[in-house]
Design a protein around this motif. Structure first.
Motif, PDB file in Angstrom:
ATOM      1  N   TYR A  73      -0.863  -1.590  -2.247  1.00  0.00           N
ATOM      2  CA  TYR A  73       0.465  -2.231  -2.257  1.00  0.00           C
ATOM      3  C   TYR A  73       1.214  -1.911  -0.961  1.00  0.00           C
ATOM      4  O   TYR A  73       1.774  -2.804  -0.315  1.00  0.00           O
ATOM      5  N   LYS A 113       2.293  -4.278   2.390  1.00  0.00           N
ATOM      6  CA  LYS A 113       3.652  -4.311   2.932  1.00  0.00           C
ATOM      7  C   LYS A 113       3.642  -4.037   4.438  1.00  0.00           C
ATOM      8  O   LYS A 113       4.348  -4.690   5.215  1.00  0.00           O
ATOM      9  N   SER A 144       2.280  -6.960   6.388  1.00  0.00           N
ATOM     10  CA  SER A 144       3.212  -8.092   6.450  1.00  0.00           C
ATOM     11  C   SER A 144       4.172  -7.938   7.626  1.00  0.00           C
ATOM     12  O   SER A 144       4.674  -8.920   8.171  1.00  0.00           O
ATOM     13  N   CYS A 157       9.518   2.752  -1.355  1.00  0.00           N
ATOM     14  CA  CYS A 157       9.415   1.316  -1.619  1.00  0.00           C
ATOM     15  C   CYS A 157      10.246   0.932  -2.842  1.00  0.00           C
ATOM     16  O   CYS A 157      10.632   1.790  -3.644  1.00  0.00           O
ATOM     17  N   LEU A 198      10.145  -0.185   5.721  1.00  0.00           N
ATOM     18  CA  LEU A 198       9.679  -0.387   4.354  1.00  0.00           C
ATOM     19  C   LEU A 198      10.626   0.237   3.328  1.00  0.00           C
ATOM     20  O   LEU A 198      10.466   0.049   2.128  1.00  0.00           O
TER      21      LEU A 198
END
Length: 314
Positions: A22, A26, A29, A99, A219
């Motif tokens: 996960y 992130k 991206s 996060c 993040l």
């Protein structure tokens, strides 16, 4: 960070790897050209499955090897479940980002009963958490709470084998493992106040690695960070060596924080609760203030008794 490699230390458990994937998604991206290398590590806590966490040193046993990888420059960042990360971090390291939080609540899983209220007298409940045990025994002293260790799949397998009438796990862990269909009841916070940081993923790095700190700070989910900062302040004031039954849960809404906290005895005979409501920028002070209140109201005696009994912890 273009054309660079980022090494990520993670536990080898299926849930830890899902959480790492996960975070990896992130990061990519934001920096699609970044090369990411996973550094899977089996921790001391993963190897000892026949003893309760409170007897072998608490949740920090899941963290030490990952932190060592950072300190020895074998990894650049480490991924943690925030509920496992000690409130006092090794001074050479820091928490880069937290996060966005998933569901922070506990979950009941049972093949025969739909809720805690429906469990019959003498039902056997599995949990590895003194916090859950303490609150459950207070609410239903007629239930039998027994230790349950292992990864999520192993715990559910033991339930399916008939070793338990029900087990209690973290809701978000089940969501991340695509096991939402196994959830029987999401337990309200009024019945089982969550662990500090439960439902969130933290990213840790070396405090002097400025490039990593700068890029990965993007993040950070600010609302989650504010909530968990308040929760961790509460626990930091109360923390005393080995794992103890402490819960803290903050909700940020319209610039106001609602913080709830508790500390209890493992047998559920004593539970002290309190709460605070204040502005978003006072969360840390609220956490300390709430802890001070509970210490004055008897938490100090609970901590002293637990320290005496658990002085052998490693």
């Amino acid at each position: 960070m273009q054309n660079k490699t980022l090494r990520i230390a993670t536990r080898k458990s299926p849930l830890a790897l899902e959480q790492t994937k996960y975070v990896q998604k992130k990061i990519l991206s934001l920096y699609p050209d970044l090369n990411i290398k996973l550094v899977p590590i089996v921790t001391h806590g993963d190897n000892i499955l026949n003893k309760s966490l409170s007897k072998i040193g608490g949740k920090g046993l899941f963290i030490k090897e990952l932190e060592r990888a950072l300190l020895e420059n074998k990894a650049d960042i480490a991924i943690h479940s925030m509920k496992d990360l000690p409130v006092n971090i090794t001074k050479e390291l820091c928490l880069v980002s937290i996060c966005k939080r998933g569901n922070p609540l506990d979950t009941l899983i049972s093949n025969n009963y739909r809720s805690i209220n429906q469990l019959p007298k003498g039902a056997i409940i599995g949990t590895s958490s003194l916090r859950r045990q303490c609150q459950l025994i207070t609410y239903r002293p007629d239930l039998i709470v027994t230790p349950l260790r292992g990864n999520v799949e192993t715990r559910i397998a033991k339930l399916d084998q008939g070793q338990y009438d029900a087990i209690i796990l973290a809701t978000e862990g089940l969501n991340r493992l695509s096991l939402k269909h196994r959830i029987t009841q999401i337990i309200p916070a009024e019945l089982s106040l969550p662990s500090c940081g439960q439902g969130a993923i933290g990213i840790q790095s070396r405090i002097h690695d400025k490039k990593v700190l700068f890029f990965l700070s993007h993040l950070n989910h600010i609302n989650t960070f504010i909530e968990i900062n308040a929760e961790r302040a509460f626990c930091r004031k109360l923390e005393s060596g080995c794992q103890i039954p402490i819960g803290s849960y903050a909700i940020l809404k319209k610039n106001k924080i609602w913080l709830r906290g508790l500390i209890g005895s493992p047998n559920g005979k004593i539970i002290l609760r309190g709460e605070r409501i204040g502005w978003y920028d006072t969360g840390e002070k609220m956490g300390y203030s709430l802890a001070d209140e509970l210490l004055r109201n008897g938490a100090k005696n609970i901590l002293n008794n637990l320290n005496i009994k658990q002085s052998y912890c490693i």
